[in-house]
Design a protein around this motif. Sequence first.
Motif, PDB file in Angstrom:
ATOM      1  N   ALA A   6     -27.384 -23.521  27.759  1.00 49.39           N
ATOM      2  CA  ALA A   6     -27.068 -24.947  27.620  1.00 49.39           C
ATOM      3  C   ALA A   6     -25.976 -25.088  26.572  1.00 49.39           C
ATOM      4  N   PRO A   7     -24.710 -25.063  26.983  1.00 55.43           N
ATOM      5  CA  PRO A   7     -23.593 -25.142  26.038  1.00 55.43           C
ATOM      6  C   PRO A   7     -23.639 -26.407  25.191  1.00 55.43           C
ATOM      7  N   ALA A   8     -23.391 -26.224  23.904  1.00 55.23           N
ATOM      8  CA  ALA A   8     -23.414 -27.356  22.972  1.00 55.23           C
ATOM      9  C   ALA A   8     -22.417 -27.150  21.850  1.00 55.23           C
ATOM     10  N   VAL A   9     -21.910 -28.245  21.348  1.00 54.15           N
ATOM     11  CA  VAL A   9     -21.129 -28.283  20.113  1.00 54.15           C
ATOM     12  C   VAL A   9     -22.037 -28.957  19.100  1.00 54.15           C
ATOM     13  N   TYR A  10     -22.030 -28.479  17.865  1.00 49.97           N
ATOM     14  CA  TYR A  10     -22.939 -29.042  16.876  1.00 49.97           C
ATOM     15  C   TYR A  10     -22.286 -29.086  15.503  1.00 49.97           C
ATOM     16  N   ILE A  11     -22.830 -29.968  14.660  1.00 52.10           N
ATOM     17  CA  ILE A  11     -22.389 -30.039  13.268  1.00 52.10           C
ATOM     18  C   ILE A  11     -23.621 -29.912  12.387  1.00 52.10           C
ATOM     19  N   LEU A  12     -23.545 -28.994  11.441  1.00 45.88           N
ATOM     20  CA  LEU A  12     -24.567 -28.817  10.420  1.00 45.88           C
ATOM     21  C   LEU A  12     -23.995 -29.303   9.095  1.00 45.88           C
ATOM     22  N   ALA A  13     -24.865 -29.812   8.231  1.00 45.67           N
ATOM     23  CA  ALA A  13     -24.430 -30.290   6.916  1.00 45.67           C
ATOM     24  C   ALA A  13     -25.325 -29.707   5.837  1.00 45.67           C
ATOM     25  N   SER A  14     -24.759 -29.576   4.650  1.00 42.79           N
ATOM     26  CA  SER A  14     -25.539 -29.110   3.502  1.00 42.79           C
ATOM     27  C   SER A  14     -26.353 -30.261   2.920  1.00 42.79           C
ATOM     28  N   ALA A  15     -25.867 -31.482   3.077  1.00 37.53           N
ATOM     29  CA  ALA A  15     -26.511 -32.704   2.589  1.00 37.53           C
ATOM     30  C   ALA A  15     -25.726 -33.875   3.159  1.00 37.53           C
ATOM     31  N   ARG A  16     -26.213 -35.069   2.960  1.00 35.50           N
ATOM     32  CA  ARG A  16     -25.458 -36.247   3.400  1.00 35.50           C
ATOM     33  C   ARG A  16     -24.076 -36.222   2.738  1.00 35.50           C
ATOM     34  N   ASN A  17     -23.045 -36.344   3.551  1.00 34.24           N
ATOM     35  CA  ASN A  17     -21.650 -36.284   3.082  1.00 34.24           C
ATOM     36  C   ASN A  17     -21.308 -34.975   2.382  1.00 34.24           C
ATOM     37  N   GLY A  18     -22.097 -33.927   2.629  1.00 34.26           N
ATOM     38  CA  GLY A  18     -21.858 -32.627   2.012  1.00 34.26           C
ATOM     39  C   GLY A  18     -20.927 -31.766   2.843  1.00 34.26           C
ATOM     40  N   THR A  19     -21.034 -30.482   2.660  1.00 33.35           N
ATOM     41  CA  THR A  19     -20.227 -29.521   3.407  1.00 33.35           C
ATOM     42  C   THR A  19     -20.633 -29.555   4.873  1.00 33.35           C
ATOM     43  N   PHE A  40     -26.718 -14.825   9.802  1.00 27.52           N
ATOM     44  CA  PHE A  40     -25.349 -14.320   9.702  1.00 27.52           C
ATOM     45  C   PHE A  40     -24.804 -14.602   8.307  1.00 27.52           C
ATOM     46  N   ASP A  41     -24.101 -13.638   7.756  1.00 26.72           N
ATOM     47  CA  ASP A  41     -23.378 -13.886   6.515  1.00 26.72           C
ATOM     48  C   ASP A  41     -22.133 -14.688   6.885  1.00 26.72           C
ATOM     49  N   GLY A  42     -21.710 -15.540   6.001  1.00 24.74           N
ATOM     50  CA  GLY A  42     -20.507 -16.305   6.284  1.00 24.74           C
ATOM     51  C   GLY A  42     -20.592 -17.706   5.750  1.00 24.74           C
ATOM     52  N   PHE A  43     -19.745 -18.557   6.286  1.00 24.74           N
ATOM     53  CA  PHE A  43     -19.580 -19.911   5.786  1.00 24.74           C
ATOM     54  C   PHE A  43     -20.897 -20.673   5.725  1.00 24.74           C
ATOM     55  N   SER A  44     -21.605 -20.729   6.831  1.00 25.16           N
ATOM     56  CA  SER A  44     -22.837 -21.521   6.901  1.00 25.16           C
ATOM     57  C   SER A  44     -23.880 -21.038   5.899  1.00 25.16           C
ATOM     58  N   SER A  45     -24.038 -19.750   5.786  1.00 28.40           N
ATOM     59  CA  SER A  45     -24.990 -19.178   4.825  1.00 28.40           C
ATOM     60  C   SER A  45     -24.540 -19.440   3.390  1.00 28.40           C
ATOM     61  N   ARG A  46     -23.247 -19.250   3.135  1.00 27.88           N
ATOM     62  CA  ARG A  46     -22.692 -19.418   1.796  1.00 27.88           C
ATOM     63  C   ARG A  46     -22.823 -20.852   1.283  1.00 27.88           C
ATOM     64  N   TYR A  47     -22.617 -21.839   2.173  1.00 30.71           N
ATOM     65  CA  TYR A  47     -22.605 -23.238   1.757  1.00 30.71           C
ATOM     66  C   TYR A  47     -23.885 -23.999   2.093  1.00 30.71           C
ATOM     67  N   GLY A  48     -24.875 -23.320   2.651  1.00 24.19           N
ATOM     68  CA  GLY A  48     -26.167 -23.944   2.900  1.00 24.19           C
ATOM     69  C   GLY A  48     -26.150 -25.048   3.939  1.00 24.19           C
ATOM     70  N   THR A  49     -25.314 -24.905   4.940  1.00 31.78           N
ATOM     71  CA  THR A  49     -25.271 -25.908   6.001  1.00 31.78           C
ATOM     72  C   THR A  49     -26.374 -25.592   7.005  1.00 31.78           C
ATOM     73  N   LYS A  50     -27.502 -26.269   6.857  1.00 32.01           N
ATOM     74  CA  LYS A  50     -28.673 -25.992   7.692  1.00 32.01           C
ATOM     75  C   LYS A  50     -29.230 -27.224   8.394  1.00 32.01           C
ATOM     76  N   THR A  51     -28.750 -28.413   8.033  1.00 31.98           N
ATOM     77  CA  THR A  51     -29.255 -29.649   8.609  1.00 31.98           C
ATOM     78  C   THR A  51     -28.417 -30.028   9.828  1.00 31.98           C
ATOM     79  N   LEU A  52     -29.049 -30.090  10.988  1.00 31.45           N
ATOM     80  CA  LEU A  52     -28.360 -30.470  12.221  1.00 31.45           C
ATOM     81  C   LEU A  52     -28.175 -31.988  12.225  1.00 31.45           C
ATOM     82  N   VAL A  53     -26.935 -32.436  12.072  1.00 33.25           N
ATOM     83  CA  VAL A  53     -26.674 -33.872  11.971  1.00 33.25           C
ATOM     84  C   VAL A  53     -25.999 -34.463  13.209  1.00 33.25           C
ATOM     85  N   TRP A  54     -25.495 -33.607  14.088  1.00 34.00           N
ATOM     86  CA  TRP A  54     -24.836 -34.079  15.303  1.00 34.00           C
ATOM     87  C   TRP A  54     -24.773 -32.934  16.295  1.00 34.00           C
ATOM     88  N   PHE A  55     -24.938 -33.251  17.578  1.00 38.68           N
ATOM     89  CA  PHE A  55     -24.669 -32.264  18.622  1.00 38.68           C
ATOM     90  C   PHE A  55     -24.319 -32.976  19.910  1.00 38.68           C
TER      91      PHE A  55
END
Length: 103
Positions: A6-19, A40-55
């Motif tokens: 099920a192909p999807a585009v998504y946005i994760l955030a570190s916090a409201r108005n965060g990374t 995975f090591d990388g941007f998402s892990s480094r900046y704590g973007t774990k909250t799914l805010v849009w898809f």
Amino acid sequence: MKDDFAPAVYILASARNGTLYVGTTSNLIRRVAQHRADHFDGFSSRYGTKTLVWFEMHATMEQAILREKRIKKWNRAWKLKLIEEANSAWRDLATDLGFDALR
């Protein structure tokens, strides 16, 4: 074709108005789990973007990848507007997919 494809585009955030992290996947539930587990090591892990805010779901991976590339080129204000239009409370949408709320 697999049942879980099920192909999807998504946005994760570190916090409201965060990374913000913009990504594409063929299985949103699996991919969110990987982000939350720092699979995975990388941007998402480094900046704590774990909250799914849009898809957004797509019929094909080609469409999803094209949309992801377009969104990644947008300025931050446009990305924030996209999130706010669909999820003004910045609620963790992953809870709707069966995930526990983040603390």
